[in-house]
Enzyme design. Sequence first.
Site, mmCIF file in Angstrom:
data_model
loop_
_atom_site.group_PDB
_atom_site.id
_atom_site.type_symbol
_atom_site.label_atom_id
_atom_site.label_comp_id
_atom_site.label_asym_id
_atom_site.label_seq_id
_atom_site.Cartn_x
_atom_site.Cartn_y
_atom_site.Cartn_z
ATOM 1 N N ASP A 67 0.820 -1.218 0.000
ATOM 2 C CA ASP A 67 0.000 0.000 0.000
ATOM 3 C C ASP A 67 0.853 1.267 0.000
ATOM 4 O OD1 ASP A 67 0.934 -0.451 2.572
ATOM 5 O OD2 ASP A 67 -1.030 -0.599 3.499
ATOM 6 N N ASN A 135 -7.368 -2.252 14.470
ATOM 7 C CA ASN A 135 -8.785 -2.444 14.112
ATOM 8 C C ASN A 135 -8.981 -3.649 13.189
ATOM 9 O OD1 ASN A 135 -7.703 -1.541 11.723
ATOM 10 N ND2 ASN A 135 -8.968 0.278 11.535
ATOM 11 N N HIS A 137 -7.339 -4.246 10.371
ATOM 12 C CA HIS A 137 -7.101 -4.046 8.933
ATOM 13 C C HIS A 137 -5.876 -4.821 8.461
ATOM 14 C CE1 HIS A 137 -4.510 -0.101 9.504
ATOM 15 N NE2 HIS A 137 -3.750 -1.182 9.557
ATOM 16 N N GLU A 142 -9.472 -1.375 5.427
ATOM 17 C CA GLU A 142 -10.040 -1.051 6.734
ATOM 18 C C GLU A 142 -11.328 -1.853 6.959
ATOM 19 O OE1 GLU A 142 -8.238 0.619 8.678
ATOM 20 O OE2 GLU A 142 -7.668 2.605 7.979
HETATM 21 P P1 PGA Z 1 2.402 -1.439 12.539
HETATM 22 O O1 PGA Z 1 1.273 -1.352 11.436
HETATM 23 O O2 PGA Z 1 3.329 -2.514 12.111
HETATM 24 O O3 PGA Z 1 3.039 -0.085 12.525
HETATM 25 O O4 PGA Z 1 1.727 -1.759 13.849
HETATM 26 C C1 PGA Z 1 0.631 -2.505 11.025
HETATM 27 C C2 PGA Z 1 -0.558 -2.155 10.185
HETATM 28 O O5 PGA Z 1 -1.202 -1.116 10.458
HETATM 29 O O6 PGA Z 1 -0.874 -2.907 9.253
#
Ligand code: PGA
Length: 241
Positions: A67, A135, A137, A142
């Site tokens: 992404d 959350n 995702h 999301e």
């Molecule tokens: P993080 O992000 O590794 O910074 O916790 C993971 C994500 O949001 O997919």
Amino acid sequence: MKIIKTKNYNEMSENAVNILINEISKKPDLVLGLPTGKTPRKFYKKLSKLCKKNKVDFSKIKTFNLDEYYPISKSDKKSFVYYMFKNFFNKININKSNISLLNGDFKDYKKECENYELKIKKSPIDLQFLGIGINGHIAFNEPGSDKNSKTRLTNLTKETIKKNSNLFNRKRFPKKGLTMGIKTIFSAKKIVLLASGKHKSKAIASMINGKISKGCPASFLRNHKNTIIILDKKAASLLDR
Ligand code: PGA
């Protein structure tokens, strides 16, 4: 779905490195899907060190990142392009023409997403690494994302924007992102999801024990044939033994 529980962040990262090295030894021209964020930092660090010692060879590896923010310029320090080159690509012997990233600077985002899907179709992903949001995702899919979604422009939730801007001293962040869809991620032959820390434990419990639904996009992975979840103790703390 196979679950590997590890002691801590270091051991989680070590396990992920070992899986990748094993896959590269079987297929030196592996097509790799890559995440950004805090979680894979040590994974990239360990791989960079091993590459420096000639213990792993990325010269034939192709990569696709999951992404990118939208809109964002490539030189912006908040962009995932910047993150990937700083933390990984500049430190390994990858052929730069084998790197694919979503371009958050391209006006015609629909075309950009279509082209990315086509590129992935031509070089299907063998091994996809993933993180998970608090959350639930995966990438920028999301809650509410469809299981048949493809690469597209998405709206980021307030909590995702807040969490990401906290990493950058609360700088303003784009409210949208370009992301591989759930179906795109699902098309990978093997998926490895990494999670570390207590703040991930609720999302992990709902991914593994909750309903398979749009409410927790990561839960869709339970229907994938070849998925491994690597957790540290804290991320696994809400799971049954
Ligand atoms: P993080 O992000 O590794 O910074 O916790 C993971 C994500 O949001 O997919």
